[in-house]
Motif scaffolding. Sequence first.
Motif, PDB file in Angstrom:
ATOM      1  N   THR A  93       0.838  -1.199   0.000  1.00 58.42           N
ATOM      2  CA  THR A  93       0.000   0.000   0.000  1.00 58.42           C
ATOM      3  C   THR A  93       0.878   1.256   0.000  1.00 58.42           C
ATOM      4  OG1 THR A  93      -1.663  -1.206   1.287  1.00 58.42           O
ATOM      5  CG2 THR A  93      -1.881   1.194   1.168  1.00 58.42           C
ATOM      6  N   ILE A  94       0.666   2.120  -0.986  1.00 56.22           N
ATOM      7  CA  ILE A  94       1.411   3.379  -1.068  1.00 56.22           C
ATOM      8  C   ILE A  94       0.739   4.424  -0.186  1.00 56.22           C
ATOM      9  CG2 ILE A  94       2.258   5.204  -2.584  1.00 56.22           C
ATOM     10  CD1 ILE A  94       3.538   2.493  -3.089  1.00 56.22           C
ATOM     11  N   VAL A  95       1.499   5.023   0.721  1.00 53.23           N
ATOM     12  CA  VAL A  95       0.968   6.016   1.666  1.00 53.23           C
ATOM     13  C   VAL A  95       1.939   7.189   1.779  1.00 53.23           C
ATOM     14  CG1 VAL A  95      -0.228   4.245   3.020  1.00 53.23           C
ATOM     15  CG2 VAL A  95       2.094   4.928   3.650  1.00 53.23           C
ATOM     16  N   ILE A 117       3.974   1.219   2.614  1.00 54.74           N
ATOM     17  CA  ILE A 117       3.815   1.339   4.057  1.00 54.74           C
ATOM     18  C   ILE A 117       4.875   0.542   4.807  1.00 54.74           C
ATOM     19  CG2 ILE A 117       2.140  -0.552   4.152  1.00 54.74           C
ATOM     20  CD1 ILE A 117       0.715   1.010   6.391  1.00 54.74           C
ATOM     21  N   ASN A 118       5.268  -0.625   4.294  1.00 58.56           N
ATOM     22  CA  ASN A 118       6.240  -1.428   5.042  1.00 58.56           C
ATOM     23  C   ASN A 118       7.655  -0.869   4.937  1.00 58.56           C
ATOM     24  OD1 ASN A 118       6.674  -2.227   2.339  1.00 58.56           O
ATOM     25  ND2 ASN A 118       7.209  -4.318   2.917  1.00 58.56           N
ATOM     26  N   ALA A 278      -7.984  -4.188   4.863  1.00 57.38           N
ATOM     27  CA  ALA A 278      -8.334  -2.812   4.532  1.00 57.38           C
ATOM     28  C   ALA A 278      -8.615  -2.702   3.033  1.00 57.38           C
ATOM     29  CB  ALA A 278      -7.198  -1.867   4.925  1.00 57.38           C
ATOM     30  N   PRO A 279      -9.709  -2.046   2.630  1.00 59.14           N
ATOM     31  CA  PRO A 279     -10.052  -1.945   1.206  1.00 59.14           C
ATOM     32  C   PRO A 279      -9.040  -1.093   0.448  1.00 59.14           C
ATOM     33  CG  PRO A 279     -11.528  -0.591   2.527  1.00 59.14           C
ATOM     34  CD  PRO A 279     -10.714  -1.389   3.495  1.00 59.14           C
ATOM     35  N   VAL A 280      -8.587  -1.606  -0.692  1.00 59.99           N
ATOM     36  CA  VAL A 280      -7.576  -0.915  -1.491  1.00 59.99           C
ATOM     37  C   VAL A 280      -7.972  -0.912  -2.958  1.00 59.99           C
ATOM     38  CG1 VAL A 280      -5.660  -1.430   0.077  1.00 59.99           C
ATOM     39  CG2 VAL A 280      -6.258  -3.066  -1.731  1.00 59.99           C
ATOM     40  N   LEU A 281      -7.314  -0.038  -3.714  1.00 58.07           N
ATOM     41  CA  LEU A 281      -7.482   0.068  -5.156  1.00 58.07           C
ATOM     42  C   LEU A 281      -6.113  -0.016  -5.809  1.00 58.07           C
ATOM     43  CD1 LEU A 281      -9.894   3.151  -5.186  1.00 58.07           C
ATOM     44  CD2 LEU A 281     -10.573   0.751  -5.447  1.00 58.07           C
ATOM     45  N   GLU A 282      -6.087  -0.319  -7.079  1.00 63.75           N
ATOM     46  CA  GLU A 282      -4.822  -0.325  -7.823  1.00 63.75           C
ATOM     47  C   GLU A 282      -4.230   1.079  -7.817  1.00 63.75           C
ATOM     48  OE1 GLU A 282      -3.808  -0.625 -12.459  1.00 63.75           O
ATOM     49  OE2 GLU A 282      -4.566  -2.515 -11.629  1.00 63.75           O
ATOM     50  N   ALA A 283      -2.951   1.194  -7.514  1.00 64.35           N
ATOM     51  CA  ALA A 283      -2.293   2.500  -7.472  1.00 64.35           C
ATOM     52  C   ALA A 283      -2.215   3.093  -8.885  1.00 64.35           C
ATOM     53  CB  ALA A 283      -0.897   2.385  -6.874  1.00 64.35           C
ATOM     54  N   TYR A 288       1.249  -2.673  -9.927  1.00 59.97           N
ATOM     55  CA  TYR A 288       1.616  -3.726  -8.980  1.00 59.97           C
ATOM     56  C   TYR A 288       1.529  -3.256  -7.531  1.00 59.97           C
ATOM     57  CZ  TYR A 288       3.374  -5.841 -13.259  1.00 59.97           C
ATOM     58  OH  TYR A 288       3.467  -6.337 -14.537  1.00 59.97           O
ATOM     59  N   LYS A 289       1.146  -2.015  -7.320  1.00 61.36           N
ATOM     60  CA  LYS A 289       0.979  -1.474  -5.968  1.00 61.36           C
ATOM     61  C   LYS A 289      -0.485  -1.108  -5.751  1.00 61.36           C
ATOM     62  CE  LYS A 289       5.485  -1.600  -5.631  1.00 61.36           C
ATOM     63  NZ  LYS A 289       6.153  -2.649  -4.831  1.00 61.36           N
ATOM     64  N   VAL A 290      -0.836  -0.808  -4.510  1.00 59.47           N
ATOM     65  CA  VAL A 290      -2.214  -0.427  -4.194  1.00 59.47           C
ATOM     66  C   VAL A 290      -2.224   0.831  -3.340  1.00 59.47           C
ATOM     67  CG1 VAL A 290      -3.101  -2.783  -4.330  1.00 59.47           C
ATOM     68  CG2 VAL A 290      -2.254  -1.917  -2.140  1.00 59.47           C
ATOM     69  N   VAL A 291      -3.382   1.478  -3.303  1.00 59.41           N
ATOM     70  CA  VAL A 291      -3.625   2.609  -2.406  1.00 59.41           C
ATOM     71  C   VAL A 291      -4.916   2.334  -1.654  1.00 59.41           C
ATOM     72  CG1 VAL A 291      -2.414   4.325  -3.808  1.00 59.41           C
ATOM     73  CG2 VAL A 291      -4.848   3.896  -4.213  1.00 59.41           C
TER      74      VAL A 291
END
Length: 457
Positions: A93-95, A117-118, A278-283, A288-291
């Motif tokens: 997840t990109i944050v 996030i990691n 947690a609900p996510v969408l394609e970045a 290959y990442k999510v937001v």
Amino acid sequence: MSLGQWAACGATGLLIAGSLTAYAGYQDVLSIETEEINTDAWGDRPAQVEGIHNILLLGVDNESEGERPDVLVVVNVNVDEDTVTMVNLPRDTIVSLPECPANGDAPGVAAGTRDQINHAATYGGMDCLGNTVETITDIHLDHMVMVDFSGFENIVNTLGGVEMCIPEPIDDPKAHLNLNAGVQTLDGEEALGLARSRKSTEFGSDLERIESQQRIMGAILREVTSGETLSSPTTLYDFLGSVTDSMVTDDGLTVDKMAELAIAMREVDLGRMNMVTAPVLEAPSNEYKVVLDEEPAQQLFEAVASGDVLPEEEGGEGGEDSAEEPEEPAVAPGDVSVRVLNGTVESGLADVFRGLLTERGFNVTGIGNPQLRDPEQSTIYHGPDQQAEAEALAAVLDTVRLEEVPDMGEELELVMAQSDWKGLAGDGTSSSEGGGEDGALAGLGVSSAAEDEVSCE
């Protein structure tokens, strides 16, 4: 590679360990490594809620040594309501990261930096990662626990394995996994392989893999609470050692605090231990990442932070929804058989509503995806003699139309459509107002530790 929700088994083990250390004399078992966390430097923090304890669980492989955890799970223990909610935050997840100072060999990071996030752990260890999770979720974190993969294998092996249903044969060399179909007992290596396997999922994605991981975690929790682990001193001692030997915690997680949580956890039924991603969408910038899917994600985080989680705890008293009760249907729920089909983009939604409808007494005969009929609006299809049964089902749903199919038998078919599906009626599933659990959790693929939803029968 992500191990998803299995890390929550570390929380259960940790709580059991704390309780027994305080009250049964197993002091030498808790040789836990700690890491200093400076929450005073995190700035304005979310308020603590009385009766709520939040633990951030991190799962790491043995090689990374915690620099980039694969697993991030917020475990929410609600002492007053006897519930546990575990929220998985996908590692990709990109944050926007908060400011984190340099920490030993970690270089630190400037506020507003966009990254996974990691990766916060790479910039500032557990301290930075905890700050990041608390910042994006607005959930007050009380403690942090990190468990490595060898600890996971040891836990499963110490329990004598975990029983799982394998619906189809699995041959995944990358995950070192070869399993036959059917109910079988997996050892630690096999359970870890299943948690890591992409080939065993329909599309081979990290998010799909979490479903397998949730099933494994549920199996572990069931084994811990129902087997001989708590009654045999030898097994108990071995289990506590397997939990604590591969664990790092924040320096504020004392034995007394573990014991306090353990006492609270002993009152929690497995059916009230819920797991959700947690609900996510394609970045937009990287397929290959999510937001985070902001609106439903924030509803989920708010519900978890306040402890407002289970729908039955919302009660039927007061509130606008309870002012007008629907008429009692002519047919009892137990006389209604229905197949639930998911026509939305939310993975696992049919599973969620199978459980919800079963709780209300309906007979759910199966789940799946639409094939013969895929309507634009959510629809209950019924045979010529099943109008009353269809109306009984429609009475508990927020938005649904009825359509007669001449050649259908006694089984109804509920197809949930992407355009208008809003969930259950009258108890919050169709409304996000008030921070209620239904509005936050509806459609998020919630599963319970009480039973495995996959059947080999």
